[in-house]
Design a protein around this motif. Structure first.
Motif, PDB file in Angstrom:
ATOM      1  N   THR A  31      -4.594 -10.165  28.217  1.00 13.06           N
ATOM      2  CA  THR A  31      -3.536  -9.985  29.120  1.00 13.06           C
ATOM      3  C   THR A  31      -3.253  -8.825  29.127  1.00 13.06           C
ATOM      4  OG1 THR A  31      -3.285 -12.518  28.462  1.00 13.06           O
ATOM      5  CG2 THR A  31      -0.846 -11.207  29.078  1.00 13.06           C
ATOM      6  N   PHE A  32      -2.790  -8.837  27.971  1.00 11.04           N
ATOM      7  CA  PHE A  32      -1.693  -7.176  28.122  1.00 11.04           C
ATOM      8  C   PHE A  32      -2.940  -5.408  28.056  1.00 11.04           C
ATOM      9  CE2 PHE A  32       1.700 -10.136  26.846  1.00 11.04           C
ATOM     10  CZ  PHE A  32       2.302 -10.098  28.669  1.00 11.04           C
ATOM     11  N   GLY A  33      -3.801  -5.794  27.537  1.00  8.70           N
ATOM     12  CA  GLY A  33      -4.235  -4.817  26.915  1.00  8.70           C
ATOM     13  C   GLY A  33      -4.216  -4.422  25.780  1.00  8.70           C
ATOM     14  N   TRP A  34      -3.337  -5.006  24.840  1.00 12.90           N
ATOM     15  CA  TRP A  34      -3.250  -4.467  23.551  1.00 12.90           C
ATOM     16  C   TRP A  34      -3.679  -3.891  22.532  1.00 12.90           C
ATOM     17  CZ3 TRP A  34       1.778  -9.194  22.313  1.00 12.90           C
ATOM     18  CH2 TRP A  34       2.252  -8.718  23.863  1.00 12.90           C
ATOM     19  N   GLN A  35      -3.838  -3.414  21.967  1.00 16.57           N
ATOM     20  CA  GLN A  35      -4.709  -2.793  20.741  1.00 16.57           C
ATOM     21  C   GLN A  35      -3.267  -3.744  19.256  1.00 16.57           C
ATOM     22  OE1 GLN A  35      -3.473  -0.043  21.906  1.00 16.57           O
ATOM     23  NE2 GLN A  35      -5.150  -0.652  23.679  1.00 16.57           N
ATOM     24  N   PHE A  36      -4.776  -4.745  18.332  1.00 20.55           N
ATOM     25  CA  PHE A  36      -4.606  -4.637  17.138  1.00 20.55           C
ATOM     26  C   PHE A  36      -4.498  -4.137  16.014  1.00 20.55           C
ATOM     27  CE2 PHE A  36      -4.631  -7.320  13.136  1.00 20.55           C
ATOM     28  CZ  PHE A  36      -4.244  -7.885  13.052  1.00 20.55           C
ATOM     29  N   GLN A  37      -3.188  -3.785  15.131  1.00 18.50           N
ATOM     30  CA  GLN A  37      -3.513  -2.719  14.014  1.00 18.50           C
ATOM     31  C   GLN A  37      -3.267  -4.044  12.432  1.00 18.50           C
ATOM     32  OE1 GLN A  37      -0.464   0.154  12.398  1.00 18.50           O
ATOM     33  NE2 GLN A  37      -2.760   1.396  13.453  1.00 18.50           N
ATOM     34  N   GLY A  44      -0.810 -10.219   3.815  1.00 17.01           N
ATOM     35  CA  GLY A  44      -0.817 -11.903   3.955  1.00 17.01           C
ATOM     36  C   GLY A  44      -1.365 -11.849   5.781  1.00 17.01           C
ATOM     37  N   GLY A  45      -1.773 -10.761   6.164  1.00 17.39           N
ATOM     38  CA  GLY A  45      -2.827 -10.751   7.472  1.00 17.39           C
ATOM     39  C   GLY A  45      -1.874 -10.705   8.912  1.00 17.39           C
ATOM     40  N   TYR A  46      -1.106 -10.225   7.787  1.00 16.91           N
ATOM     41  CA  TYR A  46       0.962 -10.184   9.232  1.00 16.91           C
ATOM     42  C   TYR A  46      -0.338  -8.072   9.783  1.00 16.91           C
ATOM     43  CZ  TYR A  46       4.710  -9.105  11.514  1.00 16.91           C
ATOM     44  OH  TYR A  46       5.472  -9.579  12.190  1.00 16.91           O
ATOM     45  N   GLY A  47       0.282  -8.223  10.860  1.00 16.55           N
ATOM     46  CA  GLY A  47      -0.262  -6.802  11.756  1.00 16.55           C
ATOM     47  C   GLY A  47       0.621  -6.540  12.862  1.00 16.55           C
ATOM     48  N   PHE A  48       0.545  -5.757  13.452  1.00 14.48           N
ATOM     49  CA  PHE A  48       1.203  -5.555  14.942  1.00 14.48           C
ATOM     50  C   PHE A  48       0.353  -4.851  15.899  1.00 14.48           C
ATOM     51  CE2 PHE A  48       1.722  -3.031  10.990  1.00 14.48           C
ATOM     52  CZ  PHE A  48       3.190  -4.125  10.265  1.00 14.48           C
ATOM     53  N   PHE A  49       0.818  -4.999  17.108  1.00 13.87           N
ATOM     54  CA  PHE A  49       0.376  -5.258  18.462  1.00 13.87           C
ATOM     55  C   PHE A  49       1.379  -4.160  19.401  1.00 13.87           C
ATOM     56  CE2 PHE A  49       0.116 -10.471  18.969  1.00 13.87           C
ATOM     57  CZ  PHE A  49      -1.256  -9.800  19.676  1.00 13.87           C
ATOM     58  N   LEU A  50      -0.034  -3.343  19.521  1.00 11.67           N
ATOM     59  CA  LEU A  50       0.343  -1.573  19.667  1.00 11.67           C
ATOM     60  C   LEU A  50       0.069  -1.580  21.320  1.00 11.67           C
ATOM     61  CD1 LEU A  50      -1.341   0.698  16.831  1.00 11.67           C
ATOM     62  CD2 LEU A  50       0.795  -0.104  17.051  1.00 11.67           C
ATOM     63  N   GLN A  51       0.733  -0.431  22.051  1.00 12.82           N
ATOM     64  CA  GLN A  51       1.161  -0.167  23.764  1.00 12.82           C
ATOM     65  C   GLN A  51       0.873   1.373  23.104  1.00 12.82           C
ATOM     66  OE1 GLN A  51      -0.218  -1.990  26.482  1.00 12.82           O
ATOM     67  NE2 GLN A  51      -0.135  -0.251  27.680  1.00 12.82           N
ATOM     68  N   ASP A  52       0.091   1.643  24.225  1.00 11.78           N
ATOM     69  CA  ASP A  52       0.494   3.389  24.057  1.00 11.78           C
ATOM     70  C   ASP A  52       0.508   3.615  22.956  1.00 11.78           C
ATOM     71  OD1 ASP A  52      -0.191   3.359  26.604  1.00 11.78           O
ATOM     72  OD2 ASP A  52       2.410   2.788  27.219  1.00 11.78           O
ATOM     73  N   ASP A  53       0.250   3.036  21.185  1.00 10.09           N
ATOM     74  CA  ASP A  53       0.219   3.680  20.068  1.00 10.09           C
ATOM     75  C   ASP A  53       0.976   3.545  19.518  1.00 10.09           C
ATOM     76  OD1 ASP A  53      -2.329   5.158  20.086  1.00 10.09           O
ATOM     77  OD2 ASP A  53      -2.119   6.837  21.080  1.00 10.09           O
TER      78      ASP A  53
END
Length: 265
Positions: A31-37, A44-53
């Motif tokens: 949808t947005f082109g987000w990356q996941f880190q 605990g399975g948590y992470g971050f959506f990134l846009q332009d780093d």
């Protein structure tokens, strides 16, 4: 308008709780082109959506029994424990007492008197998301409630928000929310009474995010192609922009908007 200055009371974080994080990464990346880190083995399975780093949101598995997929809005507080007391004194519920998240910050999760969930973030090493108001990042926070008057009283008591009512029609009032001491330019969200027809369709009090986009129709098309469900198809709102609202495949509501006056990107 949101800012990464994160004054007290303004949104400074948001995250998505879902039963299947891999499926959510697939949908929001399409949808947005987000990356996941990933936050790593201790996350605990948590992470971050990134846009332009830069971080635009968090993502994690549902942890509360019986919980449904949802976006959670976090509001800046200089003292999460004091905010928890204010929530209780104003008639809200503490779902998760304030606790430290490593050295990143201190968080607490609450429910307002009408049943809408929200949270606070007391910054530590992480002040908040790294990007707002640009395409594919948070630009607005909106509350649907069964008690608009009560919600205004509650959130004023908890965050000292300023509220401005706008008549949107003969039977609809939209309340614009601004941090204490701010002006219209600092507005960060709004609230409105849930219409009866929405309640009849199963809607309930909830906060949801608006994400700025460069092209509302194109992003809407990508979201529906990726499995999203239409709540409100793309439509123009005079003086506000072109917006749409959807459910992601897990059932979490969110909105997209190409704000009036924003530049294509």
């Amino acid at each position: 308008m949101l800012s990464t200055d994160f004054v007290p009371g303004a949104p400074n974080w948001l995250d998505l709780g879902v039963p299947d994080t891999d499926a959510a990464v697939s949908f929001y990346s399409a949808t947005f082109g987000w990356q996941f880190q990933s936050a790593g083995p201790d996350g605990g399975g948590y992470g971050f959506f990134l846009q332009d780093d830069k971080t635009v949101a968090g993502l994690g598995p549902l942890t509360e029994e019986g919980a449904s997929a949802a976006w959670t809005l976090y509001f800046h507080t200089p003292d999460a424990d004091a905010t928890a007391k204010a929530v209780e004194q104003a008639g809200g519920t503490v779902r998760m007492a304030p606790d430290d998240v490593f050295s990143f910050g201190r968080m607490g999760q609450f429910t307002d008197p009408a049943g809408a969930d929200f949270a606070v973030w007391q910054p530590g090493d992480i002040k908040g998301v790294g990007l707002v108001n640009t395409p594919n990042s948070l630009t607005w926070a909106e509350l649907y409630t069964t008690d608009a008057a009560g919600a205004k009283d509650f959130y004023r008591a908890v965050f000292s928000w300023q509220t401005t009512d706008m008549e949107m029609g003969p039977d609809m009032t939209y309340t614009v929310l601004t941090p204490a001491g701010g002006t219209e330019e600092n507005s960060h969200g709004g609230l409105m009474q849930l219409p009866q027809e929405n309640l009849d369709r199963g809607s309930r009090p909830e906060w949801h995010p608006y994400f700025e986009v460069a092209d509302c129709d194109a992003v809407f098309a990508r979201a529906t192609e990726a499995g999203g469900t239409t709540l409100i198809p793309p439509a123009d709102a005079e003086g506000i922009g072109r917006l749409a609202m959807l459910l992601d495949p897990a059932g979490a509501p969110f909105a997209i908007i190409k704000s009036a006056g924003s530049e294509q990107s």
